[in-house]
Design a protein around this motif. Sequence first.
Motif, short mmCIF file in Angstrom:
data_model
loop_
_atom_site.label_atom_id
_atom_site.label_comp_id
_atom_site.label_asym_id
_atom_site.label_seq_id
_atom_site.Cartn_x
_atom_site.Cartn_y
_atom_site.Cartn_z
N ARG A 154 0.82 -1.20 0.00
CA ARG A 154 0.00 0.00 0.00
C ARG A 154 0.86 1.26 0.00
O ARG A 154 0.53 2.25 -0.67
N LEU A 155 1.99 1.23 0.73
CA LEU A 155 2.91 2.38 0.74
C LEU A 155 3.54 2.56 -0.63
O LEU A 155 3.70 3.69 -1.11
N ARG A 156 3.88 1.46 -1.27
CA ARG A 156 4.44 1.55 -2.63
C ARG A 156 3.43 2.14 -3.60
O ARG A 156 3.79 2.97 -4.45
N ASP A 157 2.18 1.75 -3.48
CA ASP A 157 1.14 2.31 -4.36
C ASP A 157 0.96 3.80 -4.11
O ASP A 157 0.71 4.57 -5.05
N ALA A 158 1.08 4.22 -2.84
CA ALA A 158 0.96 5.65 -2.54
C ALA A 158 2.09 6.44 -3.18
O ALA A 158 1.88 7.56 -3.70
#
Length: 427
Positions: free
Chosen positions: A132-136
């Motif tokens: 999820r952090l990578r997608d952000a």
Amino acid sequence: MSDLASSTRDTIDPTPTDWAGSAMQRRIRKRYAAERRFKLIGLGAVLLSAGFLAFLLVTMIGNGARGFTQTEVALEVDFPRSSLFLDPAAVQGFGGEQALANADFDTLVGEAARAQYGANGAALFSDGARLRLRDAVRDNPEILRGRATIWLPASTELDSAAKGGGAAAAEAIYDGLAAQNRVRTGLNWSFLTGADSTDPTLVGIWGAFKGSLLTMLVTLALAFPIGVLSAVYLEEYAPRNRWTDMIEVSINNLAAVPSIIFGLLGLAIFLNFMHLPRSAPIVGGLTLALMTMPVIVIAGRNAIKSVPPSIRDAALGIGASRIQVVFHHVLPLALPGILTGTIIGMARALGETAPLLMIGMRAFISSPPGGFSDSATALPVQIFLWSDEVSRGFVEKTSAAIIVLLVFLLAMNGLAIYLRNRFEQRW
């Protein structure tokens, strides 16, 4: 002499219409009592069935409703001071996906969590928090230039505590985070748009749903026309001989064959002999079409047989050909019954698991299929796989997937019923 004959006749054959007699009254009372008992037994059976159905729905909805929600924890990340060392220009330029893939977001989540929540802060987040952090970062690379607060999925224990089913320690941690407005629970959109995952907080139903949809399209495209045409031939054109009788007996037997036998047949023909792609919707559709076709043939024959012979005679009397009689008059009248059989067959195919397991549609598929020949799984198989997982987080996901399957089944049946009623109103 006549009086004696009359007396003898009355003794041997007493009249049954003596409603005031005690014997007749006893029989009437027994008859009414039996009718009341039958009504009570029937009502009890209906109430018992409704009770089981209500229990099933309440259990599935109660457990599955939580599967459509997700708990998130706020994490403040100081990107310039972190060990990520990722330049926004590298993310935005050519090769940005490779740069994101090489970046260590797992370490970044651990560093930020320990800095904000203490030594055990990383335990608050699920294994999918790094994704999820990578997608952000992919959506907004400019956050790499400063500090940003990002909502990441909570761990399974914290998520269960937020939904009222966790351990006491997890509930205490959740209450502390809630008091600081650092935790929230909302609709889990990733469950509706994602595919399978090893992390229960990241699993999605769309991959399996699309696989079932593609499989059902192949099944319907093959089973419906072949089944209907077979029924027309057997009922309208086939001669009555031993060969036709043998075909009819074979079709009736195929409708009662266990579904796993069709899975073995699909494995032998479509995979081992024809070498079609394993775990693909086209193979699943072909296998389920073999299972569904006998049901459609039997229902189609019964529907065609129920068309009054006067329809055929009237059409032939005004000069219609044999094929015009069948396709212009008999089939339109028989179509509602044919669609009823199709509903039953497709509903059975939608819920089947054993044939799909035999042809390999139980593989771990992390992305939705792009076409009929891509690797895929189906909703029933996905439910089976999730129910076998050890993690507690998969329990509510399994119930949520069952709700999606039931909605899919009701929508498919509703469309078929609408078409059936429309043709009934036309005629």
